[in-house]
Scaffold this active site. Structure first.
Site, mmCIF file in Angstrom:
data_model
loop_
_atom_site.group_PDB
_atom_site.id
_atom_site.type_symbol
_atom_site.label_atom_id
_atom_site.label_comp_id
_atom_site.label_asym_id
_atom_site.label_seq_id
_atom_site.Cartn_x
_atom_site.Cartn_y
_atom_site.Cartn_z
ATOM 1 N N ARG A 200 0.825 -1.206 0.000
ATOM 2 C CA ARG A 200 0.000 0.000 0.000
ATOM 3 C C ARG A 200 0.862 1.259 0.000
ATOM 4 O O ARG A 200 0.497 2.278 -0.591
ATOM 5 C CB ARG A 200 -0.918 -0.005 1.221
ATOM 6 C CG ARG A 200 -1.848 1.191 1.284
ATOM 7 C CD ARG A 200 -2.667 1.196 2.559
ATOM 8 N NE ARG A 200 -3.535 2.357 2.618
ATOM 9 C CZ ARG A 200 -4.170 2.766 3.707
ATOM 10 N NH1 ARG A 200 -4.034 2.095 4.838
ATOM 11 N NH2 ARG A 200 -4.934 3.834 3.674
ATOM 12 N N ARG A 282 4.507 -26.764 9.682
ATOM 13 C CA ARG A 282 4.994 -26.209 8.423
ATOM 14 C C ARG A 282 6.217 -26.913 7.845
ATOM 15 O O ARG A 282 6.758 -26.457 6.833
ATOM 16 C CB ARG A 282 5.317 -24.724 8.619
ATOM 17 C CG ARG A 282 4.143 -23.897 9.131
ATOM 18 C CD ARG A 282 2.935 -23.963 8.214
ATOM 19 N NE ARG A 282 1.844 -23.105 8.683
ATOM 20 C CZ ARG A 282 0.671 -22.995 8.082
ATOM 21 N NH1 ARG A 282 0.422 -23.692 6.983
ATOM 22 N NH2 ARG A 282 -0.260 -22.206 8.574
#
Length: 304
Positions: A200, A282
């Site tokens: 952004r 993970r």
């Protein structure tokens, strides 16, 4: 267009620094403004974060306190507040080990200013780090807590704790440079703190980014294969669309065309107990392959 491999960096040395330095280093990842760090920049930066309530940044500074409290009902009073994001353990009679982020301690003061242990912890921290508490000190100041003895527990002391306590009170930060598909999964973990490079605010057409978009090389396609050539073409075309949109749009508008393959930087800050949980999930064969690409070597490095 730039293509780089994924990577990580263990930021253990960062915890040797003061709270303000830790928080500034982590916070500037979001805007990629690390070039603004100098010997005098930390205090103004963290003061601004505290003043404007940018609480996620304040999670990157963790402190441990040893507290001896004089009255047994003080502990029940503290637990009645249902403290969020504080790790609290009893070490001895009327003695607590409390670990939490600057944000956690600030929010305890904001929402539970009448709790005596909260008053004691806040007064202790505000005396040493006034820039975190200047705007939230109760009217009339802190109340004296006779008989309450408090001290900061240093990192080398945390490392000497019995293993069950060390796992809960020892925090570790890791900076990942990966694609956004990986970070979408990492940020689901709790309790952890995260700060991530912001598309952004980062304008990749600027000189500081080389006027180009950086992508993470996909592990799924070998160099020179038809699939890799298609991926490369898609990234090149996407970059051109993004740069074209920036001619008339803001970064937050132009970023809507950017794909998961974009490089991003993410700092993950968690205690060792949560890191164990992350690795259990993970690093298995069922985990997403790009996640395993960084988590397996990270786990191996940390466990020796």
């Amino acid at each position: 267009m730039k293509i780089i491999p994924p990577s990580y960096e263990i930021l253990d040395a960062l915890d040797q620094q003061g709270l303000a330095v830790r928080i500034e280093f982590s916070g500037r990842i979001c805007y990629k403004s690390e070039d603004k760090i100098d010997k005098d920049s930390a205090l103004p930066f963290v003061s601004k974060m505290a003043e404007h309530g940018h609480n996620s940044v304040l999670e990157m500074g963790v402190v441990s306190l040893r507290i001896r409290y004089p009255e047994p009902d003080m502990l029940a009073e503290l637990y009645a507040t249902q403290p969020r994001y504080l790790q609290i353990d009893t070490q001895a009679e009327n003695t607590l080990l409390v670990t939490g982020s600057v944000r956690a301690f600030r929010e305890m003061l904001i929402f539970h200013p009448g709790c005596r242990l909260v008053q004691g912890m806040s007064a202790f921290l505000a005396e040493r780090h006034p820039y975190f508490f200047a705007t939230i000190i109760p009217e009339g100041g802190f109340q004296d807590q006779p008989g309450m003895i408090m001290s900061k527990v240093r990192l080398h002391e945390i490392d000497k704790l019995p293993q069950p306590l060390r796992l809960k009170h020892r925090h570790l930060a890791v900076k990942f440079i990966v694609n956004r598909a990986v970070t979408h999964e990492i940020v689901r973990h709790r309790p952890c703190s995260f700060l991530q490079e912001s598309q952004r605010y980062c304008r990749y057409a600027d000189n500081k980014f080389g006027g180009e978009v950086t992508f993470i090389k996909p592990m799924f396609y070998g160099d020179g294969t038809p699939e890799y050539r298609l991926w490369h073409q898609a990234m090149a075309e996407t970059e051109q669309l993004y740069l074209k949109l920036l001619e008339t749009s803001t970064p937050q508008a132009a970023r809507t065309v950017l794909p998961n393959s974009c490089k991003t930087e993410l700092i993950v800050y968690a205690n060792l107990q949560e890191w164990r949980h992350i690795f259990r999930l993970r690093t298995t064969k069922a985990a997403e392959p790009s996640m395993r690409e960084v988590m397996i070597p990270l786990h191996q490095e940390l466990t020796g």
